[in-house]
Design a protein around this motif. Structure first.
Motif, short mmCIF file in Angstrom:
data_model
loop_
_atom_site.label_atom_id
_atom_site.label_comp_id
_atom_site.label_asym_id
_atom_site.label_seq_id
_atom_site.Cartn_x
_atom_site.Cartn_y
_atom_site.Cartn_z
N SER A 1 38.46 41.15 39.86
CA SER A 1 38.84 41.80 41.10
C SER A 1 37.65 42.59 41.65
CB SER A 1 40.01 42.75 40.87
OG SER A 1 40.34 43.42 42.07
N LYS B 1 39.77 37.75 43.13
CA LYS B 1 40.80 38.05 44.10
C LYS B 1 40.49 39.34 44.82
CE LYS B 1 43.76 40.06 40.57
NZ LYS B 1 45.09 40.16 40.05
N ASN B 2 41.07 39.50 46.00
CA ASN B 2 40.90 40.72 46.79
C ASN B 2 39.45 41.04 47.08
OD1 ASN B 2 43.69 41.01 46.55
ND2 ASN B 2 43.52 42.33 44.78
#
Length: 71
Positions: free
Chosen positions: A27, A66-67
């Protein structure tokens, strides 16, 4: 359009299954839920590079980020 939906479904299922010997999730954010802050870009890149080197020394694998905090 059908292939795109299949890819999204595959990614969702893979993320739901979580990490394993050949799967890592990274992340670009850190902190508690509801108060996430972007991580240092160099730290994210370092984590991803370490994982890619580990995969290259093993049997390969999948790396999901992700993100995204940066474009």
């Amino acid at each position: 359009m059908g292939k795109l939906l299949k890819l999204k479904e595959r990614i969702d299922i893979t993320i739901e299954r979580g990490e394993s010997y050949d799967r890592e999730l990274k992340s670009a954010f850190e902190g508690p839920d509801g108060n996430k802050k972007p991580r240092n870009v160099k730290a994210v890149c370092y984590d991803m590079a370490k994982t890619l080197v580990a995969f290259s020394n093993a049997d390969g694998g999948e790396l999901f980020k992700k993100n995204s905090a940066f474009k």
